[in-house]
Write a protein that holds these residues in place. Structure first.
Motif, PDB file in Angstrom:
ATOM      1  N   PRO A   1      49.024 -35.326 -37.588  1.00 53.20           N
ATOM      2  CA  PRO A   1      48.390 -34.263 -38.366  1.00 53.20           C
ATOM      3  C   PRO A   1      47.845 -34.767 -39.702  1.00 53.20           C
ATOM      4  CG  PRO A   1      50.769 -34.049 -38.476  1.00 53.20           C
ATOM      5  CD  PRO A   1      50.478 -35.198 -37.551  1.00 53.20           C
ATOM      6  N   PHE A   2      46.703 -34.217 -40.099  1.00 49.93           N
ATOM      7  CA  PHE A   2      46.115 -34.540 -41.394  1.00 49.93           C
ATOM      8  C   PHE A   2      46.814 -33.664 -42.438  1.00 49.93           C
ATOM      9  CE2 PHE A   2      41.810 -35.556 -39.188  1.00 49.93           C
ATOM     10  CZ  PHE A   2      42.386 -36.638 -38.568  1.00 49.93           C
ATOM     11  N   GLU A   3      47.694 -34.275 -43.188  1.00 45.36           N
ATOM     12  CA  GLU A   3      48.449 -33.568 -44.221  1.00 45.36           C
ATOM     13  C   GLU A   3      48.043 -34.078 -45.589  1.00 45.36           C
ATOM     14  OE1 GLU A   3      52.370 -34.663 -42.790  1.00 45.36           O
ATOM     15  OE2 GLU A   3      52.549 -32.762 -41.699  1.00 45.36           O
TER      16      GLU A   3
ATOM     17  N   ALA B   1      36.737 -41.581 -37.735  1.00 46.25           N
ATOM     18  CA  ALA B   1      35.877 -41.042 -36.677  1.00 46.25           C
ATOM     19  C   ALA B   1      35.249 -42.168 -35.862  1.00 46.25           C
ATOM     20  CB  ALA B   1      34.794 -40.149 -37.287  1.00 46.25           C
ATOM     21  N   VAL B   2      34.782 -43.211 -36.540  1.00 42.07           N
ATOM     22  CA  VAL B   2      34.188 -44.361 -35.833  1.00 42.07           C
ATOM     23  C   VAL B   2      35.264 -45.058 -35.004  1.00 42.07           C
ATOM     24  CG1 VAL B   2      33.104 -46.624 -36.139  1.00 42.07           C
ATOM     25  CG2 VAL B   2      32.332 -44.662 -37.510  1.00 42.07           C
ATOM     26  N   TRP B   3      36.466 -45.265 -35.592  1.00 43.45           N
ATOM     27  CA  TRP B   3      37.558 -45.913 -34.860  1.00 43.45           C
ATOM     28  C   TRP B   3      37.936 -45.106 -33.620  1.00 43.45           C
ATOM     29  CZ3 TRP B   3      42.435 -44.216 -33.564  1.00 43.45           C
ATOM     30  CH2 TRP B   3      43.289 -45.171 -33.025  1.00 43.45           C
ATOM     31  N   ARG B   4      38.002 -43.780 -33.766  1.00 46.14           N
ATOM     32  CA  ARG B   4      38.361 -42.922 -32.641  1.00 46.14           C
ATOM     33  C   ARG B   4      37.364 -43.077 -31.497  1.00 46.14           C
ATOM     34  NH1 ARG B   4      36.968 -38.239 -30.429  1.00 46.14           N
ATOM     35  NH2 ARG B   4      35.357 -37.843 -31.969  1.00 46.14           N
ATOM     36  N   LEU B   5      36.096 -43.105 -31.812  1.00 42.31           N
ATOM     37  CA  LEU B   5      35.073 -43.277 -30.772  1.00 42.31           C
ATOM     38  C   LEU B   5      35.147 -44.673 -30.137  1.00 42.31           C
ATOM     39  CD1 LEU B   5      32.055 -41.513 -32.503  1.00 42.31           C
ATOM     40  CD2 LEU B   5      33.397 -40.674 -30.550  1.00 42.31           C
ATOM     41  N   ARG B   6      35.301 -45.708 -30.966  1.00 44.32           N
ATOM     42  CA  ARG B   6      35.385 -47.087 -30.459  1.00 44.32           C
ATOM     43  C   ARG B   6      36.602 -47.294 -29.569  1.00 44.32           C
ATOM     44  NH1 ARG B   6      35.579 -49.709 -35.648  1.00 44.32           N
ATOM     45  NH2 ARG B   6      37.511 -50.514 -34.812  1.00 44.32           N
TER      46      ARG B   6
ATOM     47  N   LEU C   1      43.129 -40.551 -46.074  1.00 47.48           N
ATOM     48  CA  LEU C   1      42.344 -41.142 -44.995  1.00 47.48           C
ATOM     49  C   LEU C   1      40.898 -41.351 -45.401  1.00 47.48           C
ATOM     50  CD1 LEU C   1      43.343 -38.727 -42.096  1.00 47.48           C
ATOM     51  CD2 LEU C   1      43.889 -41.144 -42.165  1.00 47.48           C
ATOM     52  N   ASP C   2      40.286 -42.383 -44.819  1.00 47.60           N
ATOM     53  CA  ASP C   2      38.833 -42.492 -44.823  1.00 47.60           C
ATOM     54  C   ASP C   2      38.404 -41.870 -43.500  1.00 47.60           C
ATOM     55  OD1 ASP C   2      36.175 -43.350 -44.339  1.00 47.60           O
ATOM     56  OD2 ASP C   2      36.460 -45.045 -45.714  1.00 47.60           O
TER      57      ASP C   2
ATOM     58  N   THR D   1      46.101 -48.892 -41.049  1.00 48.97           N
ATOM     59  CA  THR D   1      46.191 -49.515 -42.371  1.00 48.97           C
ATOM     60  C   THR D   1      45.335 -50.774 -42.396  1.00 48.97           C
ATOM     61  OG1 THR D   1      48.399 -48.621 -42.767  1.00 48.97           O
ATOM     62  CG2 THR D   1      47.766 -50.545 -44.066  1.00 48.97           C
ATOM     63  N   LYS D   2      45.430 -51.619 -41.361  1.00 45.53           N
ATOM     64  CA  LYS D   2      44.636 -52.858 -41.282  1.00 45.53           C
ATOM     65  C   LYS D   2      43.144 -52.569 -41.223  1.00 45.53           C
ATOM     66  CE  LYS D   2      48.272 -55.545 -39.143  1.00 45.53           C
ATOM     67  NZ  LYS D   2      48.875 -55.961 -37.880  1.00 45.53           N
ATOM     68  N   GLU D   3      42.776 -51.439 -40.642  1.00 41.86           N
ATOM     69  CA  GLU D   3      41.358 -51.046 -40.521  1.00 41.86           C
ATOM     70  C   GLU D   3      40.859 -50.337 -41.782  1.00 41.86           C
ATOM     71  OE1 GLU D   3      39.130 -51.301 -37.840  1.00 41.86           O
ATOM     72  OE2 GLU D   3      40.536 -52.425 -36.592  1.00 41.86           O
ATOM     73  N   ASN D   4      41.701 -50.261 -42.820  1.00 40.44           N
ATOM     74  CA  ASN D   4      41.380 -49.569 -44.075  1.00 40.44           C
ATOM     75  C   ASN D   4      41.006 -48.099 -43.856  1.00 40.44           C
ATOM     76  OD1 ASN D   4      41.820 -51.789 -45.838  1.00 40.44           O
ATOM     77  ND2 ASN D   4      39.862 -52.651 -45.165  1.00 40.44           N
ATOM     78  N   ILE D   5      41.688 -47.490 -42.884  1.00 40.84           N
ATOM     79  CA  ILE D   5      41.511 -46.057 -42.625  1.00 40.84           C
ATOM     80  C   ILE D   5      42.581 -45.275 -43.364  1.00 40.84           C
ATOM     81  CG2 ILE D   5      41.564 -44.281 -40.832  1.00 40.84           C
ATOM     82  CD1 ILE D   5      40.354 -46.475 -38.945  1.00 40.84           C
TER      83      ILE D   5
END
Length: 191
Positions: free
Chosen positions: A68-70, A81-86, A75-76, A40-44
């Motif tokens: 799960p994506f429901e 995806a960027v957060w997951r990699l970082r 979501l953004d 939420t803080k990351e605006n995701i």
């Protein structure tokens, strides 16, 4: 809410997607709440939505969480995806669609699961205990011992009539004719 599932359950999620975090020790509810707050803080996570239904599972002694994506989770996905990699070195984040093929050998579609074996019950002594025994032996010969036990338990505990018992047997085996089985066995094909 966090529900515990098995890796077999994951393998049946072929048409679903989600974020998997690996090596989640401690209180899993704290993990769910913390990830929701962080995203939420990351605006995701958008519009006040959050991951409400999460799943935990064990693989090779490691506790993992599936977010799960429901439909109700806005979501953004680009930012996610960027957060997951970082954050991969911290959380071991991966997609469900990547985790299952890499770690579990791929998805198992429902139609690919173990099929019901043919069982020659038509033309046999119609005593329900006889039919249950034949069906149980057929399942055991096919390596389906758990299903044989489950079938017998269900019949003993829930079947209120002969027909209910037959219906339960039919959930576990394809009911065929004893004559057809004899013909097939004579031709070298084991049923």
């Amino acid at each position: 809410m966090i529900r515990e599932i098995t890796t077999d359950d994951l393998r049946r999620m072929e048409n679903k997607e989600g974020l998997i975090l690996q090596d989640c020790g401690g209180d899993l509810q704290e993990w769910q709440d913390g990830i929701n707050d962080l995203l939420t803080k990351e605006n995701i996570l958008l519009d006040g939505s959050k991951f409400e239904n999460c799943f935990s599972f064990e693989h090779k002694g490691i506790t993992c969480l599936l977010f799960p994506f429901e439909e109700n989770v806005k979501l953004d996905t680009g930012k996610l995806a960027v957060w997951r990699l970082r954050s991969h070195s911290t959380f071991g984040g991966t997609w469900l669609s990547d985790y299952v093929p890499i770690h579990l050998g791929g998805f198992t579609a429902e139609h690919q699961e173990q099929q019901k074996p043919d069982c020659p019950l038509i033309g046999q002594d119609g005593n329900i205990f006889n039919l249950m025994g034949i069906a149980s032996r057929t399942l055991r010969r096919k390596g389906m011992t758990d299903q044989a036990t489950e079938m017998c338990d269900r019949i003993a505990q829930t079947a209120g009539s002969y027909y209910e018992a037959l219906n339960i047997i039919g959930e576990y085996v394809n009911i065929t004719s004893a004559e057809d089985a004899d013909i097939d066995e004579d031709q070298g094909m084991v049923m």
